[in-house]
Design a protein around this motif. Structure first.
Motif, PDB file in Angstrom:
ATOM      1  N   ASN A  18       0.831  -1.204   0.000  1.00  0.00           N
ATOM      2  CA  ASN A  18       0.000   0.000   0.000  1.00  0.00           C
ATOM      3  C   ASN A  18       0.868   1.259   0.000  1.00  0.00           C
ATOM      4  OD1 ASN A  18      -2.572   1.367   0.191  1.00  0.00           O
ATOM      5  ND2 ASN A  18      -2.030   1.810   2.309  1.00  0.00           N
ATOM      6  N   PRO A  28      -3.953   5.761  -6.134  1.00  0.00           N
ATOM      7  CA  PRO A  28      -4.883   6.028  -5.033  1.00  0.00           C
ATOM      8  C   PRO A  28      -5.036   4.785  -4.160  1.00  0.00           C
ATOM      9  CG  PRO A  28      -6.103   5.713  -7.074  1.00  0.00           C
ATOM     10  CD  PRO A  28      -4.624   5.697  -7.424  1.00  0.00           C
ATOM     11  N   SER A  29      -5.434   4.990  -2.923  1.00  0.00           N
ATOM     12  CA  SER A  29      -5.579   3.881  -2.009  1.00  0.00           C
ATOM     13  C   SER A  29      -6.833   4.032  -1.174  1.00  0.00           C
ATOM     14  CB  SER A  29      -4.367   3.814  -1.083  1.00  0.00           C
ATOM     15  OG  SER A  29      -4.551   2.816  -0.093  1.00  0.00           O
ATOM     16  N   CYS A  30      -7.472   2.918  -0.890  1.00  0.00           N
ATOM     17  CA  CYS A  30      -8.585   2.921   0.052  1.00  0.00           C
ATOM     18  C   CYS A  30      -8.593   1.569   0.738  1.00  0.00           C
ATOM     19  CB  CYS A  30      -9.920   3.191  -0.638  1.00  0.00           C
ATOM     20  SG  CYS A  30     -10.448   1.899  -1.729  1.00  0.00           S
ATOM     21  N   LYS A  31      -8.986   1.580   2.004  1.00  0.00           N
ATOM     22  CA  LYS A  31      -9.078   0.338   2.759  1.00  0.00           C
ATOM     23  C   LYS A  31     -10.551  -0.027   2.882  1.00  0.00           C
ATOM     24  CE  LYS A  31      -4.771   0.436   5.227  1.00  0.00           C
ATOM     25  NZ  LYS A  31      -4.083   0.128   6.454  1.00  0.00           N
ATOM     26  N   VAL A  32     -10.874  -1.233   2.516  1.00  0.00           N
ATOM     27  CA  VAL A  32     -12.244  -1.704   2.589  1.00  0.00           C
ATOM     28  C   VAL A  32     -12.516  -2.173   4.011  1.00  0.00           C
ATOM     29  CG1 VAL A  32     -13.863  -3.403   1.673  1.00  0.00           C
ATOM     30  CG2 VAL A  32     -12.123  -2.407   0.184  1.00  0.00           C
ATOM     31  N   SER A  33     -13.650  -1.778   4.535  1.00  0.00           N
ATOM     32  CA  SER A  33     -14.022  -2.197   5.892  1.00  0.00           C
ATOM     33  C   SER A  33     -14.278  -3.702   5.910  1.00  0.00           C
ATOM     34  CB  SER A  33     -15.290  -1.479   6.326  1.00  0.00           C
ATOM     35  OG  SER A  33     -15.080  -0.093   6.344  1.00  0.00           O
ATOM     36  N   LYS A  44       1.055   3.927  -3.083  1.00  0.00           N
ATOM     37  CA  LYS A  44       0.678   5.318  -2.807  1.00  0.00           C
ATOM     38  C   LYS A  44       1.846   6.250  -3.106  1.00  0.00           C
ATOM     39  CE  LYS A  44      -0.957   6.056   1.242  1.00  0.00           C
ATOM     40  NZ  LYS A  44      -1.495   6.058   2.611  1.00  0.00           N
TER      41      LYS A  44
END
Length: 76
Positions: A59, A68-73, A63
């Protein structure tokens, strides 16, 4: 249109992402292997943390290269 593979989803970025991930995996493996040898442990319980470190390393590396980065719940 739904991509047929992860490489298709990444499009023109697939080669760059592959190279970054190979670099990250090799680096994390080398660090973990060295730590395992230095500690002279007879157990492999550290591998769970190795996977978590690998996710964070990947990650951070992506980045740092502008992805782009996003963390999934977690799913419930």
């Amino acid at each position: 249109m739904v991509p047929e593979s992860p490489a298709d989803a990444l499009g023109d970025h697939a080669d760059a992402v592959r190279d970054v991930l190979v670099e990250v995996v090799r680096s994390r493996h080398n660090k973990s292997a060295e730590a395992h040898q230095v500690s002279e442990t007879r157990y492999a319980m550290g591998f769970g943390s190795q996977w978590r470190d690998l996710l964070d390393d990947a990650n951070d590396a992506l980045k740092g290269r502008g992805f782009p980065s996003c963390k999934v719940s977690p799913a419930g």
